[in-house]
Design a protein around this motif. Structure first.
Motif, PDB file in Angstrom:
ATOM      1  N   GLY A   1       0.812  -1.210   0.000  1.00  0.00           N
ATOM      2  CA  GLY A   1       0.000   0.000   0.000  1.00  0.00           C
ATOM      3  C   GLY A   1       0.844   1.258   0.000  1.00  0.00           C
ATOM      4  N   LEU A   2       1.913   1.267   0.813  1.00  0.00           N
ATOM      5  CA  LEU A   2       2.808   2.421   0.840  1.00  0.00           C
ATOM      6  C   LEU A   2       3.490   2.624  -0.501  1.00  0.00           C
ATOM      7  N   LEU A   3       3.843   1.527  -1.138  1.00  0.00           N
ATOM      8  CA  LEU A   3       4.516   1.586  -2.436  1.00  0.00           C
ATOM      9  C   LEU A   3       3.618   2.187  -3.507  1.00  0.00           C
ATOM     10  N   LEU A   4       2.308   1.914  -3.416  1.00  0.00           N
ATOM     11  CA  LEU A   4       1.370   2.291  -4.483  1.00  0.00           C
ATOM     12  C   LEU A   4       0.442   3.442  -4.115  1.00  0.00           C
ATOM     13  N   GLY A   5       0.476   3.894  -2.867  1.00  0.00           N
ATOM     14  CA  GLY A   5      -0.437   4.946  -2.453  1.00  0.00           C
ATOM     15  C   GLY A   5      -1.868   4.462  -2.323  1.00  0.00           C
ATOM     16  N   VAL A   6      -2.036   3.201  -1.919  1.00  0.00           N
ATOM     17  CA  VAL A   6      -3.350   2.588  -1.736  1.00  0.00           C
ATOM     18  C   VAL A   6      -3.407   2.041  -0.306  1.00  0.00           C
ATOM     19  N   THR A   7      -4.591   2.085   0.312  1.00  0.00           N
ATOM     20  CA  THR A   7      -4.686   1.575   1.670  1.00  0.00           C
ATOM     21  C   THR A   7      -4.555   0.058   1.676  1.00  0.00           C
ATOM     22  N   PRO A   8      -3.972  -0.512   2.746  1.00  0.00           N
ATOM     23  CA  PRO A   8      -3.886  -1.976   2.846  1.00  0.00           C
ATOM     24  C   PRO A   8      -5.259  -2.635   2.772  1.00  0.00           C
TER      25      PRO A   8
END
Length: 211
Positions: free
Chosen positions: A37-44
């Protein structure tokens, strides 16, 4: 009754697959939904929900096996085989598409190109000799093409897309600056950089951050 998967979920799957392939290249064995998520800017939570449409891939507290999840997503997306494509419109944009080297490694093969301009017809771009657009209906009647790419002026897009559909093409990538209605059985993606820029100027004008 099969579960209906939202289009936005399908659109995110290639992003996940690309990130996992990158992690594979780095030699990573396991990744958590938090890290992805951090890598892609998406929530886990969003990642877990998206993947849950297709099965169970990870174990709580252990994360995802990078290689296995990447392979599963490639199979789900059909990226474990080759897809034949044709291009109609060999202007500046079409030539850039033909010479782009990012398609083939992912299994997308442009096998022929067409143009209406007699000055362009017969010219060679890489391994492809440009055909006349007039040949398109007969060409499609004898070949199965998976994806059609449209890079023609907006006024010409409708007839070209109609001809592709009549010839059995079920997926179309449309770079023309217009939206063309298609039957439900046909997938069409409209790519218009100008529209993207026009939406960005709203944020620039109002001083809001771009997301």
């Amino acid at each position: 009754m099969p579960i209906e998967i939202p289009a936005v979920v399908i659109d995110r799957l290639p992003v996940y697959a690309r990130a996992l392939t990158h992690l594979e290249d780095l030699g990573r064995d396991v990744v958590s939904s938090q890290e992805l998520g951090l890598l892609l800017g998406v929530t886990p939570a969003q990642i877990r929900k998206d993947l849950s449409y297709f099965g169970r891939f990870g174990k709580q507290g252990r994360g995802y096996n990078v290689q296995r999840l990447a392979q599963e997503l490639r199979q789900i997306l059909g990226l474990d085989r080759q897809w034949s494509m044709i291009l109609v419109g060999v202007g500046h944009l079409g030539q850039a598409i033909l010479t782009y080297d990012g398609f083939q490694p992912q299994g997308f093969i442009i096998i022929d190109a067409f143009d209406i301009d007699n000055k362009v017809v017969g010219s060679r771009i890489g391994p492809i000799v440009v055909r006349s657009t007039d040949e398109l209906p007969e060409y499609l009647s004898t070949r199965q093409i998976d994806i059609g790419i449209v890079a023609v002026p907006a006024a010409s897009a409708g007839p070209i897309i109609d001809a592709m559909i009549a010839g059995g093409v079920r997926s179309i990538l449309n770079y023309a600056a217009t939206s063309v209605p298609v039957p439900e059985r046909v997938q069409i993606k409209n790519i218009d950089p100008v529209l993207a820029l026009q939406s960005m100027t709203f944020y620039l004008k109002n001083g809001a951050p771009l997301k």
